[in-house]
Every structure is written in C-alpha cells, then in structure tokens.
Design a protein around this motif. Structure first.
Motif, short mmCIF file in Angstrom:
data_model
loop_
_atom_site.label_atom_id
_atom_site.label_comp_id
_atom_site.label_asym_id
_atom_site.label_seq_id
_atom_site.Cartn_x
_atom_site.Cartn_y
_atom_site.Cartn_z
N GLU A 1 0.59 4.21 -2.79
CA GLU A 1 0.19 5.48 -2.65
C GLU A 1 1.06 6.34 -2.92
OE1 GLU A 1 -0.50 5.49 1.55
OE2 GLU A 1 -2.63 4.68 1.37
N GLN A 2 2.43 6.02 -3.12
CA GLN A 2 3.79 6.97 -3.75
C GLN A 2 3.44 7.00 -5.07
OE1 GLN A 2 7.45 5.64 -2.41
NE2 GLN A 2 6.86 5.90 -0.18
N ALA B 1 -2.23 3.03 -10.03
CA ALA B 1 -1.90 3.04 -8.79
C ALA B 1 -3.59 3.38 -8.02
CB ALA B 1 -1.14 4.18 -8.30
N LYS B 2 -4.55 3.91 -8.64
CA LYS B 2 -5.65 4.31 -8.03
C LYS B 2 -6.72 2.86 -8.20
CE LYS B 2 -6.07 9.09 -9.49
NZ LYS B 2 -6.56 10.03 -10.51
N LEU C 1 0.78 7.31 -6.77
CA LEU C 1 -0.12 8.45 -7.00
C LEU C 1 0.32 9.82 -7.58
CD1 LEU C 1 -2.75 7.70 -4.24
CD2 LEU C 1 -3.22 6.76 -6.67
N ASP C 2 1.53 9.79 -7.22
CA ASP C 2 2.11 11.22 -7.55
C ASP C 2 3.26 10.94 -8.80
OD1 ASP C 2 1.24 12.43 -5.63
OD2 ASP C 2 2.51 11.86 -4.17
N LEU D 1 -5.37 0.22 -5.50
CA LEU D 1 -5.65 0.68 -4.08
C LEU D 1 -7.16 0.45 -3.94
CD1 LEU D 1 -3.73 4.42 -3.86
CD2 LEU D 1 -3.29 2.03 -2.70
N ARG E 1 -0.08 6.40 -12.37
CA ARG E 1 -1.31 7.09 -11.46
C ARG E 1 -2.47 6.37 -11.73
NH1 ARG E 1 1.00 11.65 -13.89
NH2 ARG E 1 -0.97 12.32 -14.83
N ARG F 1 0.71 -1.30 0.08
CA ARG F 1 -0.02 -0.03 -0.03
C ARG F 1 0.87 1.62 -0.08
NH1 ARG F 1 -5.19 1.41 1.00
NH2 ARG F 1 -5.80 -0.67 1.74
N PRO F 2 1.75 1.40 0.90
CA PRO F 2 2.72 2.60 0.91
C PRO F 2 3.38 3.00 -0.31
CG PRO F 2 2.87 1.30 3.02
CD PRO F 2 2.31 0.53 2.04
N THR G 1 -8.56 -2.42 -1.10
CA THR G 1 -9.55 -1.79 0.03
C THR G 1 -11.01 -2.67 -0.28
OG1 THR G 1 -10.37 -0.22 -1.38
CG2 THR G 1 -8.80 0.15 0.43
#
Length: 262
Positions: free
Chosen positions: A239-240, A253-254, A242-243, A257, A250, A235-236, A261
């Motif tokens: 999340e990175q 990554a969305k 995403l940038d 994630l 990007r 996850r970390p 979840t």
C-alpha cells in the motif's frame, strides 16, 4: 490471426522475407551487422547443420541462430490456409549451443544463443551454464558502437536472468535467493526476482522480496512477486508503494493488491 501468428507467418513467408531483406539492404548499419554476424556465426551454424531434422526435411539452410526459435513448421490445406503449426524441434542442437555460449563475443549472436537455450526442453542442460554466465557474463561487443559494449553486456546478463527466472524451481532456491540479494547485479536480476523467486516455493522468499522493496532496480519485480505469492502480511508495504515516485512500482502495487484480495 493473433500477433504471434502474424509474426510467424512473416518469418516463414519467403516472399515477405525477401522484401524485408531488400529494404534492410539499403541500411548500411544493417549490412555491416549482417557481415559481422555471418562472420561470427559461421562455425556455429556449420556445427548445427544436420542437427535440426525440420530444416533438413525442408531443405532449409540456417542463416542465423534465431531461425531455431523464430521459425515454425506450417501445414496448409489445399486452399492454402494454415491448418496447423509447431515450433522447430532443435533439441539435438542444445549441446552445441551450450559449447559455444561462453565463447561468442558478438552481442547479437550471444543473445540469439541464450534465447535459443531458454526453451523449456533445454532447462536441465542450460540452467547450470546460465548460473555461471549470469555471474561472469562474457565480454560481448558490438563493433559498430564500441561505446555501448558495457550496456550490451548488461543486456545479455538480463536476458540470462530472464531465462533463469523461467527455469526456476525448488531445487535451485539457494542460488536464486543468492543472486536476488546481490545488488551488484542491478536490474539484470528482474527475471530472477519475479517470477523466479516465487517459483522456488521457498519459505524465505517473502522476506527476500520484502527486503528488495527499497531497491529501485528491482522494486517493481519485488512487488509483483509479493502479489504472485499472495503474501498477505505484505499488504502495508505494498500500500505504501502506491505512493512511489516510480510509475511502474505504483502500477505493480495496484495489481498486487488486487491479487491479495482475490
């Protein structure tokens, strides 16, 4: 009708096909490609004749290897409506296609062969050959554009990699991981990284995918793969991602994630 149904209907409708061929006949680039293809494929098509019962039954003579995977058998009711359809059965042609696959030099024919051999029923026979061809891709060419031959070779390798990803299972985990980690193959590994690695169900896969996040040639597929296996510890870094400056990274990554979840 779905898009696939429309495409199949077009490919199998003689009147539509005749119109398409008439339009293409006005393009000198297509005419030259058709000549090159006919010349390169003549021997293979002759070897395949008689090995495809559906074509024999329909009295159809193949003009391209793509006929194997692009055409279908339709059944109509008395009103002319399609009541059923199925893909062409060309299982008997697989050994011949495999024999020709390393020898073909025309890019368009070589890619048609790989796509024909990517069918699930060809997996057992084609997979070991595809591993060899991915590592040592044949020197294919398009005589019309010799300056693009290197590119065509990498496109063929990518197509083979996509098939290997589709064929992946636990029995070939070592080979898939080896190829995924070899950065000299660049973006041709896309299908191997995802969905290939996940399909091996190997315990090494999460770490392999994490190690590929900094490889711009397959980073989107690495993110996809981590989402596919729902690897929560990722996850970390996801999340990175995403940038990331890469729009596809990007986007993936969305999506990854969301899978973590769900």
């Amino acid at each position: 009708m779905t898009h696939r149904e429309v495409v199949e209907r077009v490919l199998n409708d003689p009147e539509i096909q005749a119109g398409v061929e008439a339009d293409l006949a006005e393009d000198p680039r297509y005419v030259e490609l058709r000549r090159l293809y006919d010349e390169a494929a003549a021997g293979l098509l002759a070897d395949l004749q008689g090995l495809v019962p559906d074509f024999d039954e329909l009295g159809y003579r193949m003009t391209a290897v793509s006929d194997l995977w692009a055409r279908a058998v339709f059944h109509y009711d008395s009103s002319g409506n399609v009541v059923s359809r199925r893909k062409i059965d060309y299982r008997a042609a697989v050994p011949v296609l495999l024999e020709w696959s390393p020898k073909v030099r025309l890019f368009h024919l070589a890619e048609d062969i790989v796509r024909a051999l990517s069918a699930n029923f060809a997996k057992k026979q084609a997979r070991p050959v595809f591993f060899q061809l991915f590592r040592d891709v044949p020197p294919v060419e398009d005589p019309r554009y010799p300056e693009e031959n290197d590119l065509k070779q990498e496109i063929l390798r990518t197509t083979i990699g996509t098939a290997l990803g589709s064929f992946a299972d636990p029995s070939v985990a070592d080979e898939m991981i080896e190829l995924a980690l070899d950065r000299s193959y660049g973006s041709a590994r896309a299908g191997i990284v995802n969905p290939g690695l996940a399909k091996t169900k190997d315990e090494r896969v999460p770490d392999v995918l994490l190690s590929l996040l900094d490889d711009p040639t397959v980073a989107p597929q690495a993110v996809q793969g981590l989402g596919r296996i729902r690897h929560e510890p990722a996850r970390p870094p996801i999340e990175q991602a995403l940038d990331s400056p890469d729009e596809n990274v990007r986007y993936q990554a969305k999506r990854a994630l969301k899978r973590l979840t769900s």
